[in-house]
Design a protein around this motif. Structure first.
Motif, PDB file in Angstrom:
ATOM      1  N   TRP A 113       0.616  -0.751  -0.150  1.00  0.00           N
ATOM      2  CA  TRP A 113      -0.311   0.232  -0.171  1.00  0.00           C
ATOM      3  C   TRP A 113       0.563   1.299   0.300  1.00  0.00           C
ATOM      4  O   TRP A 113       0.526   1.993  -0.788  1.00  0.00           O
ATOM      5  N   PRO A 114       2.407   1.757   1.075  1.00  0.00           N
ATOM      6  CA  PRO A 114       2.720   2.675   0.287  1.00  0.00           C
ATOM      7  C   PRO A 114       2.881   2.576  -0.895  1.00  0.00           C
ATOM      8  O   PRO A 114       3.912   3.963  -1.016  1.00  0.00           O
ATOM      9  N   ARG A 115       3.796   2.073  -1.200  1.00  0.00           N
ATOM     10  CA  ARG A 115       3.672   2.438  -2.525  1.00  0.00           C
ATOM     11  C   ARG A 115       3.109   2.597  -4.259  1.00  0.00           C
ATOM     12  O   ARG A 115       2.959   3.041  -4.448  1.00  0.00           O
ATOM     13  N   VAL A 116       1.738   1.802  -3.407  1.00  0.00           N
ATOM     14  CA  VAL A 116       0.613   1.737  -4.717  1.00  0.00           C
ATOM     15  C   VAL A 116       0.060   3.366  -4.234  1.00  0.00           C
ATOM     16  O   VAL A 116      -0.788   3.991  -5.113  1.00  0.00           O
ATOM     17  N   ALA A 117      -0.495   3.222  -3.023  1.00  0.00           N
ATOM     18  CA  ALA A 117      -1.726   4.934  -3.042  1.00  0.00           C
ATOM     19  C   ALA A 117      -0.466   5.826  -3.616  1.00  0.00           C
ATOM     20  O   ALA A 117      -2.032   6.587  -4.063  1.00  0.00           O
ATOM     21  N   PRO A 118       0.370   6.482  -3.525  1.00  0.00           N
ATOM     22  CA  PRO A 118       0.096   7.431  -4.083  1.00  0.00           C
ATOM     23  C   PRO A 118       0.523   7.619  -5.753  1.00  0.00           C
ATOM     24  O   PRO A 118      -0.190   8.392  -6.099  1.00  0.00           O
ATOM     25  N   ALA A 119       0.337   6.576  -6.157  1.00  0.00           N
ATOM     26  CA  ALA A 119       0.503   6.488  -7.801  1.00  0.00           C
ATOM     27  C   ALA A 119      -1.445   6.214  -8.029  1.00  0.00           C
ATOM     28  O   ALA A 119      -1.399   7.296  -8.665  1.00  0.00           O
ATOM     29  N   LEU A 120      -1.997   6.242  -7.088  1.00  0.00           N
ATOM     30  CA  LEU A 120      -3.364   6.032  -6.631  1.00  0.00           C
ATOM     31  C   LEU A 120      -4.214   7.526  -7.129  1.00  0.00           C
ATOM     32  O   LEU A 120      -4.945   7.742  -8.004  1.00  0.00           O
ATOM     33  N   ARG A 121      -3.438   8.267  -6.538  1.00  0.00           N
ATOM     34  CA  ARG A 121      -3.540   9.274  -5.679  1.00  0.00           C
ATOM     35  C   ARG A 121      -3.821  10.119  -6.370  1.00  0.00           C
ATOM     36  O   ARG A 121      -4.261  11.086  -7.650  1.00  0.00           O
ATOM     37  N   MET A 122      -2.520  10.022  -7.323  1.00  0.00           N
ATOM     38  CA  MET A 122      -1.841  11.320  -8.486  1.00  0.00           C
ATOM     39  C   MET A 122      -3.251  10.807  -9.731  1.00  0.00           C
ATOM     40  O   MET A 122      -2.953  11.299 -10.999  1.00  0.00           O
ATOM     41  N   ALA A 123      -3.322   9.322 -10.200  1.00  0.00           N
ATOM     42  CA  ALA A 123      -4.502   8.416 -11.357  1.00  0.00           C
ATOM     43  C   ALA A 123      -4.900   9.704 -10.831  1.00  0.00           C
ATOM     44  O   ALA A 123      -6.017  10.662 -12.517  1.00  0.00           O
TER      45      ALA A 123
END
Length: 317
Positions: free
Chosen positions: A57-67
């Motif tokens: 989650w710490p790796r994926v969360a920023p990418a999802l929020r940016m998307a």
């Protein structure tokens, strides 16, 4: 194994890329004006804190929020929607849990009614949650679930979208290698396996074995699990007796031991072809003993020998 024509994406950014791609190809959900203040819920079931997992989650969360920000801002998608992220962990005591993940997926389904589900990535939790997602007719996007069993023609997983490397594609690539170079005699596989957590090396090498065993009638394919007592001599003897093309899948220190012994027994002179299977390029990450992208380095006196052995070692990723 990067594919020509596509940018190389880190596993943590691929789900976000897939989300944007989904919106661009779905005018009914991206451009038509719905009733004001309608919610679009993205449910996430991923490891909460263990960064060893590429899909944590710490790796994926920023990418999802940016998307989401890009979809609603620059691309002007989702007019009238309020996008929400709903996260629950798939982790228990620092490891993927096939018990926690499906329970939390059910909670998200009952209490948040999501439109799409991200994760899990680990094989066993992903299998359970993917079956639920198929029953719910809910898209499930994951950068993991690389096992051969997640076949596209399996009705259990027909709403699952795998955006990362898979054992099936790795097997197809290896089959192309054997066909191109006419390697039709003997292949040997050595892998590390611990029957707990995600068993990553087992599921990765499974794709290689099944592809070679199926595609080549005259090719003898043998495999051996790396012994618990780290008896490297027996491994090299297995290689000498059963293989000409060798696939090694396991931790980097295991590879060091095997290649060092193989080099000392003169198996690295050209009569044998060695491949190290490392789909997430973990061996290229630096640590206290070596620089990044230099997996042959170590703090041992045998580093010079390892460097020579590694000259004969392609990396499959």
């Amino acid at each position: 194994m990067p594919r020509s024509g596509f940018p190389a994406l880190a596993p943590s950014t691929v789900p976000a890329f897939c989300f944007l791609h989904f919106l661009l190809l779905c005018p009914s959900c991206a451009r038509q004006s719905p009733p004001a203040n309608r919610n679009l819920t993205l449910a996430v079931v991923l490891p909460e804190s263990n960064l060893r997992y590429a899909w944590s989650w710490p790796r994926v969360a920023p990418a999802l929020r940016m998307a989401v920000e890009r979809a609603q801002g620059e691309l002007r998608l989702l007019p009238g929607y309020q996008v929400e992220l709903a996260f629950l962990t798939s982790e228990l005591d620092g490891a993927c849990s096939e018990y926690v993940a499906p329970l939390n997926a059910v909670d998200l389904r009952l209490y948040r009614d999501p439109d799409v589900l991200f994760g899990p990535g680990c094989v066993y939790p992903a299998a359970s949650v993917a079956r639920f997602a198929t029953h719910w007719r809910l898209p499930l996007i994951t950068a993991g679930a690389l096992a051969f069993g997640f076949k596209q023609d399996d009705d259990h997983y027909n709403t699952t979208v795998r955006t990362g490397p898979t054992a099936i594609k790795l097997g197809e690539f290896v089959s192309h290698l054997h066909e191109h170079f006419n390697w039709s005699s003997r292949a040997a596989l050595v892998y590390h396996d611990v029957k707990m957590d995600d068993r990553p090396h087992y599921f990765i090498i499974e794709g290689v074995f099944l592809a070679l065993d199926k595609e080549f009638n005259n090719l003898t394919v043998r495999y051996q699990m790396y012994p618990e007592d780290e008896d490297v001599g027996s491994v090299v003897q297995f290689i000498r007796s059963n293989g000409r093309v060798i696939y090694i899948c396991g931790p980097l220190d295991m590879l060091h031991r095997i290649m060092l012994q193989a080099h000392r027994e003169e198996l690295t002179g050209g009569d044998y072809v060695f491949f190290y299977v490392d789909v997430f390029a973990e061996s290229l990450r630096g640590d206290v003993n070596r620089e990044a992208k230099k997996p042959w380095q170590s703090n041992q006196a045998q580093e010079k020998e390892l460097r020579e052995a590694f000259k004969r070692l392609p990396l499959l990723r």
